[in-house]
Write an enzyme that holds these catalytic residues in place. Structure first.
Site, PDB file in Angstrom:
ATOM      1  N   GLU A  43       0.848  -1.190   0.000  1.00 55.65           N
ATOM      2  CA  GLU A  43       0.000   0.000   0.000  1.00 55.65           C
ATOM      3  C   GLU A  43       0.884   1.240   0.000  1.00 55.65           C
ATOM      4  OE1 GLU A  43      -2.790   0.488   3.263  1.00 55.65           O
ATOM      5  OE2 GLU A  43      -3.789   2.092   2.162  1.00 55.65           O
ATOM      6  N   CYS A 259      -6.766   1.584   2.571  1.00 56.70           N
ATOM      7  CA  CYS A 259      -7.517   2.843   2.566  1.00 56.70           C
ATOM      8  C   CYS A 259      -7.154   3.676   1.338  1.00 56.70           C
ATOM      9  CB  CYS A 259      -7.227   3.637   3.829  1.00 56.70           C
ATOM     10  SG  CYS A 259      -7.681   2.767   5.327  1.00 56.70           S
ATOM     11  N   ASN A 382     -12.321  -2.132  -0.365  1.00 52.92           N
ATOM     12  CA  ASN A 382     -11.452  -2.372   0.790  1.00 52.92           C
ATOM     13  C   ASN A 382     -12.177  -1.971   2.059  1.00 52.92           C
ATOM     14  OD1 ASN A 382      -8.801  -2.732   2.280  1.00 52.92           O
ATOM     15  ND2 ASN A 382      -9.226  -0.578   2.732  1.00 52.92           N
ATOM     16  N   GLU A 383     -12.323  -2.892   2.962  1.00 47.45           N
ATOM     17  CA  GLU A 383     -12.925  -2.612   4.274  1.00 47.45           C
ATOM     18  C   GLU A 383     -14.230  -1.828   4.123  1.00 47.45           C
ATOM     19  OE1 GLU A 383     -10.075  -0.917   6.991  1.00 47.45           O
ATOM     20  OE2 GLU A 383      -8.918  -2.771   7.061  1.00 47.45           O
TER      21      GLU A 383
HETATM   22  O1  AHR Z   1      -2.667  -1.357   6.594  1.00 47.72           O
HETATM   23  C1  AHR Z   1      -3.059  -0.093   6.997  1.00 47.72           C
HETATM   24  C2  AHR Z   1      -4.558   0.155   6.816  1.00 47.72           C
HETATM   25  O2  AHR Z   1      -5.317  -0.640   7.659  1.00 47.72           O
HETATM   26  C3  AHR Z   1      -5.098  -0.168   5.454  1.00 47.72           C
HETATM   27  O3  AHR Z   1      -5.007   0.899   4.620  1.00 47.72           O
HETATM   28  C4  AHR Z   1      -6.548  -0.455   5.687  1.00 47.72           C
HETATM   29  O4  AHR Z   1      -7.078  -1.364   4.784  1.00 47.72           O
HETATM   30  C5  AHR Z   1      -6.593  -0.862   7.114  1.00 47.72           C
HETATM   31  O5  AHR Z   1      -7.543  -0.104   7.773  1.00 47.72           O
END
Ligand code: AHR
Length: 832
Positions: A43, A259, A382-383
């Site tokens: 990321e 995120c 994502n999430e």
């Molecule tokens: O890994 C850090 C963050 O944790 C990532 O961006 C997210 O997916 C999670 O909330």
């Protein structure tokens, strides 16, 4: 052999071991096959990409960085350096750039192309004036290496200066490490200039200088400097960081977030998210964007193509995460979702489409990769299915209708693409797919303590085998990890991994998160690889990932272990604590329950500095102990009287002011091993018993509840061996027996037919003597690969990067053979 067995046995006796354990491993009892279990999750966070693995050395190369978001901006309150110094920059500084006998300003009237919204106007007042770039907290220059410079430049037809491109020491510009000269002749048009510099000297903190031999005005954009890259890829990766990833031999790579995929609004009217199509093609065609989630500007130089390329170079299958029209603070209505679905379909076409027949396949070929990348794993969101905010502010209820639209469209066009769905990532330990919709894999995320992970060694044993497969897309110890991640944190993760490995029939993939952190801009801690401009190292968690992934085997085999529980230990002292609250404690009485006699509590209290948080401001007056500092969190004020095994504690406490309530410490053995009764914890919303074991905290029992301010409460705790009851104002709240901790955690697998791999984790401070009895396989040689250190709290640092790192030795084995698993160790025994 008999002699060897006896000497190993003698060795075991000299260790501080409890009863000898027997581990029987039977190669004929086959368990779950193991596939592409371990991968990585990349990321753009903590400067993982820009200033990190993306090898570009120039910071803010396109002058597009939003001034208000620069690292030195007042909006950020400056930045805190590792030495604790806070640094702020001038309000209108252009991130990364400084003048030398010149004036500079951003210019939006003379643009290089539509992707760029600004260029730099440089007015040189003297010969040899110009600008310098500081890089990402310095530029690392190594003698003998070649650096490729390029920039887009525009000048008046008549102004044809010589430009010197040089690398110099950041403190002393007279120290030139290498330089090249080029004639600028733009004929009034944007022109690309290029030069190669071979460094004559090394410097880890160099700056890039661009100076001109005559006064005049120059417009510049996309100023770039690349060192040699991993696998010599143009626009490629920093070799040391890429190599650390390559050494993990990841089977897949999830990207680009996190995120980061969701983006976040920031009052600029934008979603500020990663849009893959803006990140491919020549670098000057990429607008870059604001990474609001992790608070810095990104060039998108490490774009979709480069991430696919990196996956390929690492031998990892790409796993792309797409946005579903939901982000942090924004959402597109369902009837406007089609472009997002198309974006996902186009991304698949870019990765896999025919290089001659498809629009995006042709684009991929133009960008240097005619062969398809073979994208087969795609995560939808994502999430985005959390369901844990009471006000549903993350729009979780909007996820499934979107998921369905993406699923249907993708499966229709690309039936072989595996679709990964979101489950709750926060607020529960048992996430579930809250839908009847079809899904291939579910992405679980866990950020917890070492003991949480260790306690979930059996988590996947009971998962429904008929349900979708699990991808643990993000997991890491994020509490009780020391400064940047200690060995105990890594061992907690290792135990969890053993549990996933044993259940590889249901857990298909797993990836630690996050990978990288630039030590000058840490938005998330811990991370498994720390770096600065010049150096990098892996934390113990990195080495756990490395060892687990490189020693994975192909087929689980069954094992039995006996005598594997350690006696639960409970200490013989008490104390008090506080968490963001002013609180007082009085009327202490401790009674020895065997003799029935009171243990006289003298005023012999002593504070234990250095425990969780700051010590705070404890005072003792007339038998009342008071915490006077509301900022103090978790410091323990300890009474030095020791009790027997069976005792009762009575005291009165009053919450005076602050966020939480009272904390009574008991069963105290040392600063890493004790229990506390946390009354009115979690913002005065919950009462709980928490167990601090080997420095790692876990909750044993909890009930909802709060405390009134100013009201005296009477607490009573009875400890009989390891059985504890706690009552508040005469009403019993908790009754429990401290669980016996598991000593060794194991997984065993065959690697093909001729190799057995045994993994053993001992997270405790006590060595374990194991009699290993192997059945159905006759090894003749064995290697022991081990990660251990004298103390579970040991860490790696820039100065001691390999303090906690693996060693390899050979073992002589028979069946059975004796093996001593050291305290705080991950042991991998490979038998052939
Ligand atoms: O890994 C850090 C963050 O944790 C990532 O961006 C997210 O997916 C999670 O909330």
């Amino acid at each position: 052999m008999r002699k060897l067995f006896i000497s190993l046995f003698m060795l075991a006796l000299t260790l501080d071991v409890c009863a000898q354990q027997t581990l029987i491993i039977d190669a004929s009892r086959k368990g779950a096959p193991i596939g592409d279990l371990y991968g990585i999750f990349f990321e753009e966070i903590n400067h993982a990409g820009d200033g990190g693995i993306y090898a570009e050395l120039v910071r803010n190369r396109s002058f597009e960085d939003d001034v208000a978001w620069g690292p030195n901006s007042p909006r950020h309150g400056g930045r805190v350096r590792p030495d604790g110094r806070r640094v702020t920059g001038p309000r209108n500084a252009i991130t990364g750039w400084h003048t030398v006998d010149a004036e500079m300003m951003l210019d939006s009237a003379n643009l290089l192309n539509n992707a760029q919204t600004r260029s730099l106007k440089l007015i040189i007042s003297k010969a040899d004036g110009g600008i310098r770039n500081e890089g990402f907290w310095g530029i690392n220059v190594t003698a003998g290496k070649k650096y490729h410079f390029s920039a887009w430049v525009k000048t008046d037809k008549k102004y044809t200066p010589k430009m010197t491109v040089s690398l110099r020491n950041s403190d002393n510009a007279d120290v030139i490490l290498g330089s090249a000269q080029t004639q600028v002749k733009t004929k009034g048009k944007w022109t690309k200039v290029e030069a190669d510099i071979t460094a004559a000297k090394s410097d880890t903190q160099a700056n890039l200088y661009l100076t001109f031999d005559q006064p005049g005005t120059v417009l510049m954009d996309v100023v770039s400097l690349f060192p040699p890259t991993f696998k010599d890829r143009p626009n490629g990766c920093r070799p040391d960081l890429a190599q650390l990833l390559a050494d993990l031999h990841p089977r897949f790579m999830r990207f680009p977030g996190g995120c980061y995929v969701e983006g976040q609004t920031a009052g600029n009217g934008k979603q500020n998210r990663f849009v893959w199509s803006n990140t491919v093609g020549p670098i000057e065609q990429r607008p870059g964007h604001l990474n609001v989630n992790w608070r810095y500007n990104v060039s998108d130089g490490l774009g979709y193509h480069e991430m696919l390329q990196l996956s390929e170079d690492l031998g990892a299958e790409p796993l792309f995460v797409v946005n579903v029209g939901l982000g942090h603070g924004w959402m597109v209505p369902l009837d406007s979702l089609q472009p997002y679905i198309q974006e996902a379909l186009d991304a698949i076409e870019y990765a896999n489409g025919d290089a001659k027949k498809t629009k995006w396949g042709k684009e991929r070929a133009r960008n240097g990769h005619p062969a398809p990348f073979g994208l087969r794993l795609l995560e939808v969101g994502n999430e985005n299915a959390n369901f844990h905010f009471d006000d549903n502010s993350d729009q979780s209820h909007k996820y499934f209708e979107r998921y369905k639209m993406f699923y249907d469209a993708i499966k229709k066009k690309y039936p072989d693409v595996q679709i990964i769905g979101n489950v709750e990532s926060w607020g529960t330990d048992e996430p579930s797919w809250r839908s009847q919709l079809p899904v291939d894999l579910l992405d679980e995320h866990y950020y917890r303590s070492p003991s949480w992970f260790a306690a979930r060694y059996h988590k996947y044993d009971s998962y429904d085998r008929k349900g979708p497969k699990i991808y643990v897309g993000e997991y890491a110890v994020t509490s009780d990890f020391g400064t940047n991640g200690h060995l105990t944190a890594g061992l907690g993760e290792a135990i969890y991994m053993l549990g996933m490995e044993r259940n590889a029939d249901i857990v298909a993939h797993a990836s630690y998160a996050p990978i990288f952190v630039h030590e000058e801009d840490q938005a998330w801690r811990p991370d498994m690889i720390r770096f600065n401009a010049a150096k990098s190292f892996g934390t113990p968690s990195y080495w756990v990932q490395n060892l687990m992934a490189n020693n994975v085997g192909t087929q689980n085999i069954a094992f039995d272990i006996n005598n594997n529980l350690l006696p639960a230990r409970i200490g013989h002292q008490m104390g008090v604590s506080s968490w963001g609250t002013l609180v007082s404690y009085s009327d202490f009485r401790v009674t020895d329950l065997d003799s029935g006699k009171p243990v006289v509590l003298s005023s012999d209290w002593k504070a234990q500095p250095g425990q969780r948080g700051s010590l705070g401001d404890w005072t003792l007056s007339g038998g009342t102990v008071t915490q006077n500092d509301q900022r103090s969190e978790g410091s323990v004020f300890l009474n030095s009287t020791h009790f027997g095994n069976n005792y009762a504690i009575d005291l009165t406490f009053t919450r005076k002011e602050g966020a939480e309530g009272a904390i009574i410490v008991f069963g105290y053995e040392d600063a890493d091993n004790y229990l506390w009764w946390n009354l009115g914890g979690w913002g005065n919303g919950q009462h709980a018993i928490e167990h601090i074991s080997s420095g790692s905290k876990s909750t044993i029992k909890a009930v909802r509840g709060s405390l009134e301010t100013g009201r005296p409460y009477k607490a009573h705790i009875e400890v009989r061996g390891t059985h504890v009851t706690c009552s508040l104002d005469g009403a019993q709240m908790f009754d429990f027996t401290l669980p016996e901790p598991q000593h060794i955690y194991t997984a065993a697998a065959m690697n093909g037919n001729d190799e057995m791999i045994i993994k053993l984790v001992n997270p405790t401070a006590e060595a374990a003597a194991l009699n290993i009895d192997i059945r159905g396989f006759k090894p003749t040689t064995a290697r022991l690969i081990r990660l251990t250190s004298g103390n579970g709290k040991d860490e790696n640092t820039m100065e001691r990067p390999m303090n906690v790192s693996p060693t390899e030795t050979s073992l002589r084995v028979g069946t059975p053979f004796l093996f001593a698993a050291q305290p705080y160790s991950l042991n991998i025994i490979r038998l052939k």
